[in-house]
Each structure stands twice: as structure tokens, then as C-alpha cells.
Design an enzyme around this catalytic site. Structure first.
Site, PDB file in Angstrom:
ATOM      1  N   ASP A   1       0.834  -1.196   0.000  1.00  0.00           N
ATOM      2  CA  ASP A   1       0.000   0.000   0.000  1.00  0.00           C
ATOM      3  C   ASP A   1       0.875   1.255   0.000  1.00  0.00           C
ATOM      4  O   ASP A   1       1.222   1.806   1.041  1.00  0.00           O
ATOM      5  CB  ASP A   1      -1.008   0.029   1.164  1.00  0.00           C
ATOM      6  CG  ASP A   1      -2.173  -0.912   0.912  1.00  0.00           C
ATOM      7  OD1 ASP A   1      -2.206  -1.552  -0.163  1.00  0.00           O
ATOM      8  OD2 ASP A   1      -3.054  -1.010   1.785  1.00  0.00           O
TER       9      ASP A   1
ATOM     10  N   HIS B   1     -10.333  -5.623   8.357  1.00  0.00           N
ATOM     11  CA  HIS B   1      -9.768  -6.689   7.519  1.00  0.00           C
ATOM     12  C   HIS B   1      -9.670  -8.015   8.274  1.00  0.00           C
ATOM     13  O   HIS B   1      -8.781  -8.820   8.023  1.00  0.00           O
ATOM     14  CB  HIS B   1      -8.382  -6.295   6.990  1.00  0.00           C
ATOM     15  CG  HIS B   1      -8.363  -4.993   6.261  1.00  0.00           C
ATOM     16  ND1 HIS B   1      -9.185  -4.743   5.188  1.00  0.00           N
ATOM     17  CD2 HIS B   1      -7.641  -3.862   6.452  1.00  0.00           C
ATOM     18  CE1 HIS B   1      -8.954  -3.508   4.754  1.00  0.00           C
ATOM     19  NE2 HIS B   1      -8.041  -2.954   5.507  1.00  0.00           N
TER      20      HIS B   1
HETATM   21 FE   LIG Z   1      -4.109  -2.673   2.499  1.00  0.00          FE
END
Ligand SMILES: [Fe+2]
Ligand SMILES: *[C@@H]1O[C@H](CO)[C@@H](O)[C@H](O)[C@H]1NC(C)=O
Ligand SMILES: *[C@@H]1O[C@H](CO)[C@@H](O)[C@H](O)[C@H]1NC(C)=O
Ligand SMILES: *[C@@H]1O[C@H](CO)[C@@H](O)[C@H](O)[C@H]1NC(C)=O
Ligand SMILES: *[C@@H]1O[C@H](CO)[C@@H](O)[C@H](O)[C@H]1NC(C)=O
Length: 460
Positions: free
Chosen positions: A194, A326
Site C-alpha cells: 500500500d 480486515h
Molecule cells: Fe491494504
């Protein structure tokens, strides 16, 4: 044998630096960050400034260029025209007697057209040597430097920085500044995925890939960052006709995947100092018979623990995660590969994705076979320690809420109940334990890593 040896003689130190706190062992920062989302730096922010001169090379970044670190890939962008594709380099600042020619690439993404992206591999470098390199042409040249790693071997101390989920917010800038100012200097960054978060913008505005490249240049032009692909690198947007996953990322960030026999740049390995680093892709197929699966199966037997006693794995989505962000996303990959990690005694697995810090004991959860009910993680000295370090600072804000944990109670440190913050880590591999902060007392209690002198310094 070799493995026992290294577990006794080597020390790993994690130093978790927090935003706005200068961390010396045990010192607690009183800084408490706001929990709201942070915001991205505006396009006219100082860190995004285009370098002076017509078509000056920008977004300069380096990464390891081969298996043992004697090659370096230099990448940069020239915005207006291709310009020079050469890198001049040498060991003396004013005598750049070598040169290498790069490759040029460009891509389109919806209505965006990239600048000219250059990738150039400098080979046959001497180990542990400072090199200067120059890019550009005529009046608009820019010069940088890097230091190659020591030759791969078991006795070689080395310090990695760890950054994940960086983005380009004001907090991202603080994280990077904090990493640079850290009293213990990272020599290369293990980046757990990311990067730019350009995909948070309308039509994945790729201008934000360029701003990110200019923002991090101040570190990554001088030391290699080892790239892991995260979900924000996928840039899959069929609604605007962009269906090729990882398009901007793979044009901009080159990795030496062929050197490790990989067939794609998203999973590969390198050796650096005393570490063998395996990079995996949470967002590429990893089921049985897939290219990544076959590669990893063949990769583990190649690891030579007499040469590289440390076995480190990078991936984006954590296998063990107690936050409700997540939650369990890494579970299917864990089920596929965790037995290999235990059999091959991986030391530590770094992941990002969850914008938080968390560290487990050495645990495994590989006994379950549908009918036996053995589905809880257990302490396992052959298993890795799992560390989530996804709090680099991107604008989505921090994960602060816990859920039922697939690691608990085997998680030894989370930031819950403490000041949340963004940050990075420093991971030092050392055999001699000479560093002032981190001398490991011979009578010291064993830490959660359960072996010899491993010490984690987690400083708030
Ligand atoms: Fe991520
Ligand atoms: C390069 O710099 C010199 C001195 O500043 C200037 O005279 C010259 O015109 C410049 N050349 C170009 C191509 O910009
Ligand atoms: C980013 O950090 C650097 C170094 O601390 C500082 O000079 C710069 O002004 C910061 N930029 C922004 C937009 O916060
Ligand atoms: C493993 O590394 C050691 C130390 O560098 C070396 O002597 C040995 O030959 C290597 N083993 C293999 C199978 O390559
Ligand atoms: C925190 O997580 C729990 C469990 O997933 C959920 O029920 C709750 O709504 C969450 N709270 C916040 C503030 O997100």
C-alpha cells in the site's frame, strides 16, 4: 543445527517509533493522535514539489537489483520527454566513471498518461560500498548516493526499516520524517504494501502516484525499499476500462523477481546481509498448483540457514489479526502456507493492511483437520512471530477496534488501550548485541520470541 545456532546467537530488535515521539528505550510519549481520519497533503505541498530544471528526473527510487545485493535498480521519471536513459555512477563523488543504460516504459490509465519511466540496473557493485549516481542531462542533472549491503553471510549485522500503508497524508510525512530521524538508522526499508493510495481518488487519479514518488524520494533515492504489493496496488477499475491488475505499480516499481526464479514481480526473494527475505502476494493466486504456490514450494529448500540464518517473510494481509479491520482476510492464505512456514522455521512475518501495530508470540495453527476441533493457535517454537505494522499514515485512519482474535491470547502487544499512533519500525539483525540501547543481558528473561536473546523493544 545451524538453526539452533542462529536462534541462540542472533538477536532481533524491533523498535517501534511513534509519531512525534523520539523514542529511547522505555520512554513513553505523551502524544495521543486524533482518531479521526487524517487528510492527504495538497498537490502544492512542499514534499510534492517538482525538481528544478526542464524535464529534471523526479520520483527517483532504488531497490535491490539481484539476489545478493550486488546490483541496484535505479528508477526515475522524466515528465516531458524521454531524456537521457543513462545512469552515471562511481565510488567517488566527482568521478562517476561507470555508466549503465536503462529501459524506458510508459503507460496510460484511463485519461492519465504517465511520464517516461526509467529503470536501470547497476551491476557488479562492490559490497558495503558507497556509490554516487547521477541522472539527467545537461543542466538538469541530479546526483544521489546509496550504500551497498555487506556481502551475504551469517555474521553480518544489518538494520531494516519497516513501513507499511504509507499513503501521502500529513501523518505519512511525519512517519517518514520519524524514520529518517530515528537514532538507529535503517539501511533498507522492508515495505509491506500500500504505497500511494492513488486509487482513493476519482478514477484512481494517477497524478497521486507521481506525487507519492516525489514525496518518498528523499528516502528511497538513497536506500533501497523492498516492495510488497498491497491491495491499493491492484488498481482494478473495470468501470473505466482498467482491468489489468497492478498496472501503475508494475510500471513504476521494478523488483528483481527473475533472480529468484519467480515468474511475476509480486512474489520473489532476496538475500541481504544475514537475511533471506521472501515477499509474497496476498492478491495473486496462491492456491495449490498456482505459480506462486509452486514458486514458494521450490523456494523454501533454497534457503541456506548457514548463510542466511534469518528467514523473513513479507506479505500485505496479515494472517493473525485481532482488529476488526480486515478481520480474517488473510485466513485462506494462512491455511495454504502456514505448515510450510512452521516446517521451515520462518523467524518473522511482517504484514501491513491493518492500520495498527500488533505482534504475536511464536504461534501456529496447523493442527486442524475438520474433525479434531484443534482450531486454536498454540505456542510453537518452530513458528514465526507475526507482526502487523500497517500504520504508516494513510488517510483511511487507524484501526482501533478489536474483535474476537484469531491470535488472542497469543498476541503480546497491541496498541489498544495505549495512545494510538502512526509509525514505522526498525528491525536490527545482530549477532554481537553491541548496541547501547539493546544490549541483551545474559540473565535476561526470555521474551515472547522464546529463544535465546531475541529482544523486542516496543517503545511508546
Ligand atoms: Fe491494504
Ligand atoms: C545551462 O545553464 C547555463 C548557465 O546557467 C545557461 O547559460 C544555459 O543556457 C543553460 N542551458 C540550457 C540548455 O538550459
Ligand atoms: C514534511 O516533512 C518535512 C520534514 O519534516 C517538512 O520539511 C515538510 O514541511 C513537511 N511537509 C508537509 C506538507 O507537512
Ligand atoms: C550454505 O552456505 C554455506 C555458508 O555460506 C556454504 O558453505 C554452503 O556451501 C551452502 N550450502 C549450500 C547447499 O549451498
Ligand atoms: C467494534 O467492533 C465490534 C465487533 O466487530 C462492532 O460490533 C462494533 O460496532 C465496532 N465499533 C466501532 C466503533 O467500530
Amino acid at each position: 543445527m545451524a538453526d539452533q545456532f542462529h536462534r541462540l546467537l542472533l538477536a532481533a530488535i524491533i523498535f517501534f517509533g511513534l509519531l512525534l515521539s523520539f523514542c529511547h528505550g522505555g520512554v513513553t510519549s505523551s502524544f495521543v493522535r486524533k482518531l479521526e481520519k487524517t487528510i492527504d497533503m495538497p498537490l502544492d505541498a512542499d514534499v510534492f514539489r517538482v525538481p528544478h530544471g526542464y524535464n529534471a528526473p523526479q520520483q527517483v527510487h532504488i531497490t535491490q537489483g539481484n539476489m545478493d545485493g550486488s546490483a541496484v535498480i535505479v528508477s526515475w521519471v522524466t515528465p516531458g520527454r524521454a531524456g537521457s536513459n543513462m545512469v552515471l555512477y562511481g565510488t567517488s563523488e566527482d568521478n562517476l566513471k561507470f555508466q549503465a543504460k536503462g529501459k524506458l516504459t510508459q503507460y496510460k490509465y484511463y485519461t492519465y498518461k504517465s511520464g517516461f519511466i526509467h529503470h536501470c540496473t547497476l551491476r557488479n557493485l562492490k559490497f558495503a560500498t558507497k556509490y554516487y549516481y547521477k541522472l539527467g542531462i545537461g543542466n538538469t542533472t541530479r546526483q544521489f548516493w546509496f550504500t551497498t549491503p555487506p556481502e551475504v553471510g551469517p555474521d553480518v549485522p544489518y538494520t531494516f526499516g519497516l513501513i507499511g500503508d504509507l499513503g501521502q497524508s500529513y501523518d505519512s510525512n511525519s512517519t517518514l520524517s520519524h524514520y529518517e530521524l530515528n537514532p538507529i538508522k535503517g539501511e533498507a526499508v522492508l515495505f509491506v504494501g500500500d504505497l500511494s493510495y492513488a486509487d482513493n481518488y476519482p478514477n484512481h487519479d494517477n497524478v497521486r502516484w507521481d506525487t507519492w514518488g516525489r514525496f518518498v524520494e528523499r528516502s528511497v533515492a538513497y536506500q533501497p525499499w523492498i516492495w510488497t504489493a498491497g491491495n491499493h496496488e491492484i488498481d482494478f477499475a473495470p468501470e473505466i476500462g482498467e482491468t489489468k491488475p497492478f498496472k501503475p505499480f508494475s510500471h513504476r516499481y521494478t523488483v528483481p523477481y527473475k533472480a529468484s526464479g519467480s515468474t511475476a514481480p509480486f512474489w520473489y526473494s532476496i538475500k541481504r546481509a544475514s537475511a533471506h527475505v521472501i515477499v509474497l502476494s496476498s492478491y495473486s493466486a496462491y492456491g495449490k498448483y498456482t505459480p506462486q504456490y509452486k514458486w514458494l514450494e521450490e523456494e523454501f529448500p533454497k534457503v541456506n540457514r548457514s548463510e542466511t540464518p534469518w528467514l523473513i517473510v513479507l506479505m500485505h494481509s496479515p494472517w493473525y489479526n485481532s482488529y476488526n479491520y480486515h478481520y480474517m482476510e488473510g485466513e485462506s492464505m494462512r491455511v495454504m502456507y502456514e505448515p510450510w512456514f512452521v516446517q521451515n522455521k520462518v523467524d518473522v512475518v511482517f504484514a501491513g493492511h491493518v492500520h495498527a501495530y500488533e505482534r504475536t508470540h511464536r504461534i501456529s495453527n496447523i493442527a486442524y483437520n475438520i474433525i479434531n476441533g484443534d482450531c486454536m493457535p498454540v505456542d510453537d517454537p518452530s513458528a514465526p512471530v507475526y507482526i502487523t505494522i500497517g500504520d504508516g499514515g494513510n488517510l483511511e485512519g487507524l484501526a482501533t477496534n478489536m474483535t474476537r482474535s484469531n491470535a488472542a491470547p497469543k498476541t503480546v502487544f497491541q496498541l489498544t488501550g495505549r495512545p494510538y499512533s502512526f509509525g514505522h519500525a526498525i528491525f536490527s539483525l545482530s549477532r554481537t548485541l553491541t548496541h547501547a540501547y539493546y544490549a541483551c543481558p545474559s540473565t535476561g528473561t526470555k521474551t515472547a520470541m522464546q529463544s535465546g536473546c531475541y529482544r523486542f523493544y516496543v517503545v511508546l
